[in-house]
Design a protein around this motif. Structure first.
Motif, PDB file in Angstrom:
ATOM      1  N   GLU A 113       0.831  -1.213   0.000  1.00  0.00           N
ATOM      2  CA  GLU A 113       0.000   0.000   0.000  1.00  0.00           C
ATOM      3  C   GLU A 113       0.862   1.258   0.000  1.00  0.00           C
ATOM      4  N   VAL A 114       1.963   1.199   0.737  1.00  0.00           N
ATOM      5  CA  VAL A 114       2.870   2.356   0.808  1.00  0.00           C
ATOM      6  C   VAL A 114       3.449   2.661  -0.574  1.00  0.00           C
ATOM      7  N   THR A 115       3.923   1.606  -1.251  1.00  0.00           N
ATOM      8  CA  THR A 115       4.503   1.793  -2.581  1.00  0.00           C
ATOM      9  C   THR A 115       3.446   2.246  -3.581  1.00  0.00           C
ATOM     10  N   ALA A 116       2.255   1.649  -3.504  1.00  0.00           N
ATOM     11  CA  ALA A 116       1.169   2.044  -4.409  1.00  0.00           C
ATOM     12  C   ALA A 116       0.854   3.528  -4.249  1.00  0.00           C
ATOM     13  N   GLU A 117       0.821   3.988  -2.996  1.00  0.00           N
ATOM     14  CA  GLU A 117       0.550   5.401  -2.734  1.00  0.00           C
ATOM     15  C   GLU A 117       1.661   6.286  -3.305  1.00  0.00           C
ATOM     16  N   ASN A 118       2.904   5.834  -3.189  1.00  0.00           N
ATOM     17  CA  ASN A 118       4.025   6.621  -3.720  1.00  0.00           C
ATOM     18  C   ASN A 118       4.018   6.643  -5.249  1.00  0.00           C
ATOM     19  N   LEU A 119       3.642   5.540  -5.869  1.00  0.00           N
ATOM     20  CA  LEU A 119       3.516   5.515  -7.330  1.00  0.00           C
ATOM     21  C   LEU A 119       2.416   6.479  -7.780  1.00  0.00           C
ATOM     22  N   ARG A 120       1.325   6.494  -7.022  1.00  0.00           N
ATOM     23  CA  ARG A 120       0.226   7.406  -7.347  1.00  0.00           C
ATOM     24  C   ARG A 120       0.672   8.859  -7.207  1.00  0.00           C
ATOM     25  N   LYS A 121       1.410   9.133  -6.129  1.00  0.00           N
ATOM     26  CA  LYS A 121       1.878  10.499  -5.864  1.00  0.00           C
ATOM     27  C   LYS A 121       2.768  11.037  -6.982  1.00  0.00           C
ATOM     28  N   VAL A 122       3.629  10.188  -7.529  1.00  0.00           N
ATOM     29  CA  VAL A 122       4.549  10.668  -8.579  1.00  0.00           C
ATOM     30  C   VAL A 122       3.864  10.769  -9.935  1.00  0.00           C
ATOM     31  N   GLY A 123       2.599  10.342 -10.008  1.00  0.00           N
ATOM     32  CA  GLY A 123       1.807  10.553 -11.222  1.00  0.00           C
ATOM     33  C   GLY A 123       1.987   9.507 -12.296  1.00  0.00           C
ATOM     34  N   ILE A 124       2.037   8.242 -11.900  1.00  0.00           N
ATOM     35  CA  ILE A 124       2.319   7.196 -12.881  1.00  0.00           C
ATOM     36  C   ILE A 124       1.086   6.722 -13.657  1.00  0.00           C
ATOM     37  N   ILE A 125      -0.123   7.040 -13.171  1.00  0.00           N
ATOM     38  CA  ILE A 125      -1.335   6.495 -13.808  1.00  0.00           C
ATOM     39  C   ILE A 125      -1.445   6.878 -15.289  1.00  0.00           C
ATOM     40  N   PRO A 126      -1.275   8.163 -15.673  1.00  0.00           N
ATOM     41  CA  PRO A 126      -1.355   8.493 -17.110  1.00  0.00           C
ATOM     42  C   PRO A 126      -0.355   7.717 -17.958  1.00  0.00           C
ATOM     43  N   ASP A 127       0.821   7.455 -17.401  1.00  0.00           N
ATOM     44  CA  ASP A 127       1.837   6.692 -18.133  1.00  0.00           C
ATOM     45  C   ASP A 127       1.390   5.248 -18.337  1.00  0.00           C
ATOM     46  N   LEU A 128       0.783   4.656 -17.311  1.00  0.00           N
ATOM     47  CA  LEU A 128       0.267   3.283 -17.434  1.00  0.00           C
ATOM     48  C   LEU A 128      -0.806   3.207 -18.519  1.00  0.00           C
ATOM     49  N   LEU A 129      -1.675   4.220 -18.555  1.00  0.00           N
ATOM     50  CA  LEU A 129      -2.744   4.232 -19.559  1.00  0.00           C
ATOM     51  C   LEU A 129      -2.181   4.388 -20.965  1.00  0.00           C
ATOM     52  N   SER A 130      -1.140   5.209 -21.098  1.00  0.00           N
ATOM     53  CA  SER A 130      -0.486   5.365 -22.411  1.00  0.00           C
ATOM     54  C   SER A 130       0.150   4.057 -22.860  1.00  0.00           C
ATOM     55  N   ILE A 131       0.775   3.363 -21.910  1.00  0.00           N
ATOM     56  CA  ILE A 131       1.395   2.066 -22.231  1.00  0.00           C
ATOM     57  C   ILE A 131       0.332   1.075 -22.688  1.00  0.00           C
TER      58      ILE A 131
END
Length: 313
Positions: A113-131
């Protein structure tokens, strides 16, 4: 220390990663390897243009994460590590082979959960969607990206509503393409459930998403987790949309109530699946037209049977 003394020298970092990799099979070295992701990812970020270093770094991270998983250790990675991984994602956005490795790393670390929150904070979701949009044909990437999205979307304090809304059509496209691929369909159904709980679907999404989830259930009835999460996703849609409820009972491929019966007969001993079915029927019962259909199909008798089967539930 060897790597930290010469961050800017690519050869030193490459040799350092190779040296760390030589300890992977040594079980006594595992506690030390657990501390190495920060060093590995910083080396990857510092030399982001070096494809070989990125690949070797990802492979080493996968080895360490796999060992941690085997030993029941959840690795919580900080925001610095998340940022380093994001740099690699963006620098090599077109490299399918590297992204396949990297997305597997992201899926494994996002279980924390900690890592997931940190990934979210750095803004990785748009990159995942592009991939996902770019590599929809790659089943490994789709599986891993959906796994990361699931971990990120279930966060209760999610501030990425607009970004998550854009995940709905992408996730639906993945599910549509991989309806007959059990693991990917299961992962995509879970993401749609999380997105529906976050209120990310619009009025235009309810009908097609309901039809898609019904298709996923029909094609994967033997997959208990998919069936449970698919029913929970449907319940979440029907809770807020009468359109979803009416689509459920009028789908051209068959009434969803018949599907409920099929699921119950397969999983009558599984409290998780039966609980999801009960929640689904509860949400359906708020609409008069749907209640008439439930009664005409004698679903009251099914509920009585469930009460006998699970008297204390």
């Amino acid at each position: 220390e060897f790597m930290q003394a010469s961050w800017d020298i690519e050869e030193v970092q490459a040799k350092g990663i190779q040296h760390l990799a030589s300890f992977v099979k040594d079980k006594s070295a595992f506690p030390y390897l657990l501390k190495s992701p920060k060093v590995i990812t910083f080396a990857m970020k510092t030399h982001a243009t070096s494809l070989k270093l990125q690949v070797d770094g990802c492979r080493l991270l996968l080895e360490i994460l796999s060992q941690a998983l085997e030993q029941g250790v959840v690795m919580a990675l900080d925001e610095t590590v998340a940022t380093c991984l994001l740099v690699t994602v963006r620098k090599h956005a077109g490299n399918e082979m590297l992204l396949s490795l990297l997305c597997t790393v992201l899926m494994m670390v996002s279980a924390s959960e900690v890592t997931a929150e940190n990934l979210r904070k750095v803004g990785i979701i748009p990159d995942l969607l592009s991939i996902l949009r770019r590599f929809l044909h790659n089943d490994e990437i789709c599986f891993s990206c959906c796994g990361v999205l699931w971990s990120l979307a279930v966060s209760e304090n999610n501030a990425d509503q607009e970004v998550l809304e854009s995940a709905v059509p992408v996730t639906s496209a993945v599910l549509q393409k991989y309806l007959q691929n059990g693991p990917i369909a299961e992962s995509a159904c879970s993401v749609l459930w999380a997105l529906s709980l976050q209120g990310c679907l619009t009025d235009n999404d309810y009908e097609p998403t309901t039809v898609l989830l019904l298709d996923a259930l029909r094609m994967n009835l033997e997959k208990a987790v998919l069936v449970k999460n698919g029913c929970l996703a449907l319940a979440s849609l029907i809770r807020v949309s009468e359109i979803a409820a009416l689509t459920f009972i009028t789908d051209s491929k068959g009434n969803g109530i018949d599907l409920i019966k099929d699921v119950y007969h397969l999983y009558f001993n599984d409290p998780g699946v039966v609980g999801a079915l009960c929640l689904l029927m509860k949400e359906m019962a708020q609409y008069d037209e749907v209640v008439l259909d439930l009664l005409s199909q004698k679903m009251d008798k099914l509920l009585t049977e469930i009460k006998i089967q699970f008297p204390f539930s």
